[in-house]
Enzyme design. Structure first.
Site, PDB file in Angstrom:
ATOM      1  N   ARG A  22       0.860  -1.175   0.000  1.00 48.77           N
ATOM      2  CA  ARG A  22       0.000   0.000   0.000  1.00 48.77           C
ATOM      3  C   ARG A  22       0.897   1.226   0.000  1.00 48.77           C
ATOM      4  NH1 ARG A  22      -1.942  -3.529   4.046  1.00 48.77           N
ATOM      5  NH2 ARG A  22      -4.018  -4.417   3.602  1.00 48.77           N
ATOM      6  N   LYS A  75      -1.997  -2.487   7.901  1.00 48.15           N
ATOM      7  CA  LYS A  75      -3.189  -2.038   8.612  1.00 48.15           C
ATOM      8  C   LYS A  75      -3.230  -2.623  10.020  1.00 48.15           C
ATOM      9  CE  LYS A  75      -6.450  -1.089   4.856  1.00 48.15           C
ATOM     10  NZ  LYS A  75      -7.767  -1.444   4.273  1.00 48.15           N
ATOM     11  N   HIS A  81      -2.464   2.735  -5.915  1.00 49.69           N
ATOM     12  CA  HIS A  81      -2.996   1.500  -5.329  1.00 49.69           C
ATOM     13  C   HIS A  81      -3.255   0.439  -6.387  1.00 49.69           C
ATOM     14  CE1 HIS A  81      -4.519  -0.571  -1.801  1.00 49.69           C
ATOM     15  NE2 HIS A  81      -5.579  -0.953  -2.480  1.00 49.69           N
ATOM     16  N   ARG A 108      -0.639  -2.161  -6.637  1.00 46.35           N
ATOM     17  CA  ARG A 108      -0.787  -3.263  -5.676  1.00 46.35           C
ATOM     18  C   ARG A 108      -1.756  -4.303  -6.226  1.00 46.35           C
ATOM     19  NH1 ARG A 108      -1.076  -4.790  -0.043  1.00 46.35           N
ATOM     20  NH2 ARG A 108      -3.193  -5.303   0.623  1.00 46.35           N
ATOM     21  N   HIS A 159      -3.436  -9.457   3.886  1.00 52.82           N
ATOM     22  CA  HIS A 159      -4.872  -9.584   4.121  1.00 52.82           C
ATOM     23  C   HIS A 159      -5.115 -10.484   5.325  1.00 52.82           C
ATOM     24  CE1 HIS A 159      -5.929  -8.641  -0.365  1.00 52.82           C
ATOM     25  NE2 HIS A 159      -5.772  -7.551   0.352  1.00 52.82           N
ATOM     26  N   TYR A 218      -9.420 -11.522  -6.324  1.00 56.63           N
ATOM     27  CA  TYR A 218      -8.579 -11.536  -7.514  1.00 56.63           C
ATOM     28  C   TYR A 218      -8.852 -12.755  -8.397  1.00 56.63           C
ATOM     29  CZ  TYR A 218      -6.116  -7.779  -5.204  1.00 56.63           C
ATOM     30  OH  TYR A 218      -5.819  -6.583  -4.595  1.00 56.63           O
TER      31      TYR A 218
END
Length: 311
Positions: A163, A186, A254, A257, A280, A289
């Site tokens: 990110r 995150k 982004h 990514r 994730h 994806y």
């Protein structure tokens, strides 16, 4: 911060809640900012709805219809289902904090249902477009070191799946090893990201060209005045590149990514490996994806990524 949309007592505890989310729960700054905007909108709605700024005790008297009216207003303002779902999460989080710390409770909020967020398919670039974007960064500035900085940054986003915030938070002393780096994602979660030789070499070229001592600054990516690079600078760079290459508006930092994950998957990358590389917490997030590429997943990172082999 909560300013003029609530009584002093409610402003104080709401700012305390936001500080708790950031420092105790280790929720990302962007997420906390979003929660703050949601709650400010809620308080502003209550002020308009009742004709006075709400205080802590007023929150206990709210009825289910008041919460529904707020959500209806937000929907009429054009908010998407995912934004409304976040608003509900934000308000519920605040009420949990008030209940646990100040004995302020309102059961009416429990009946609210989050709208099912539409699962958006990530917008990835083609391999050709991704490489053109990266190579064009050097051509849109008169400053050699800034061109090399932007090239290294965009190559890192594509080659490592980072990110933009993760890349810009990297400290120069984290580059002690050539083939990997630990990044903080995150919620303060750390993960190990492999660094391709071509990415490492590009970063070293930028460091050598940069007029500032990046080890003294301790920020890998810096702006013209030597301060930590603002994400907006990278976004402006992408807009210039996008215009030159006639790419759609979905071409953003982004999207590099997204391209990283999509191209790994198309090359046979293992879904679990891609999940770990992206940071994730849920596999279902990574599975988005598979809607772009349904190729058999067998290989791993080094064999799959289109830039794994040096040119």
């Amino acid at each position: 911060m909560i300013n003029n949309c609530a009584q002093p007592d409610l402003k104080m505890v709401t700012n305390e809640w936001l500080d708790w989310l950031l420092h105790e729960r280790k929720i990302s700054t962007n997420t906390v900012d979003g929660y703050g905007r949601d709650v400010r909108s809620f308080f502003s709605f209550l002020t308009e709805h009742f004709g006075f700024k709400p205080g802590m005790q007023d929150l206990q008297t709210l009825k289910a219809r008041n919460f529904r009216a707020f959500l209806s207003k937000r929907k009429s303002d054009g908010l998407t289902g995912s934004s409304i779902a976040r608003a509900i999460s934000s308000i519920r989080s605040l009420f949990r904090f008030l209940k646990e710390n100040y004995n302020i409770e309102n059961c009416a909020i429990d009946i609210l249902k989050r709208p099912r967020a539409k699962q958006l398919v990530p917008k990835a670039l083609t391999i050709k477009d991704a490489l053109e974007v990266i190579n064009t960064t050097k051509k849109i500035t008169m400053s050699t070191w800034i061109g090399k900085r932007d090239h290294a940054l965009f190559l890192l986003l594509y080659g490592g799946g980072l990110r933009i915030g993760e890349a810009l938070s990297i400290r120069t002393n984290q580059l002690s090893e050539k083939d990997k780096i630990i990044v903080r994602g995150k919620g303060g979660k750390q993960r190990l990201v492999p660094i391709l030789p071509i990415v490492y070499d590009s970063i070293q070229e930028y460091i050598l060209e940069c007029p500032y001592d990046l080890f003294e600054k301790n920020s890998l990516f810096v702006g013209q005045r030597g301060q930590p690079l603002n994400p907006g600078v990278a976004q402006r760079c992408m807009r210039k590149v996008r215009a030159l290459l006639s790419l759609p508006e979905t071409a953003t930092p982004h999207s590099l990514r997204h391209s990283f994950a999509t191209h790994l998957l198309a090359g046979g990358g293992d879904l679990r490996t891609i999940q770990e590389l992206l940071g994730h917490s849920s596999l279902s997030t990574t599975q988005r994806y598979t809607k772009i590429e349904t190729t058999k997943l067998t290989s791993v990172y080094d064999a799959a990524h289109p830039r794994a082999k040096r040119e």
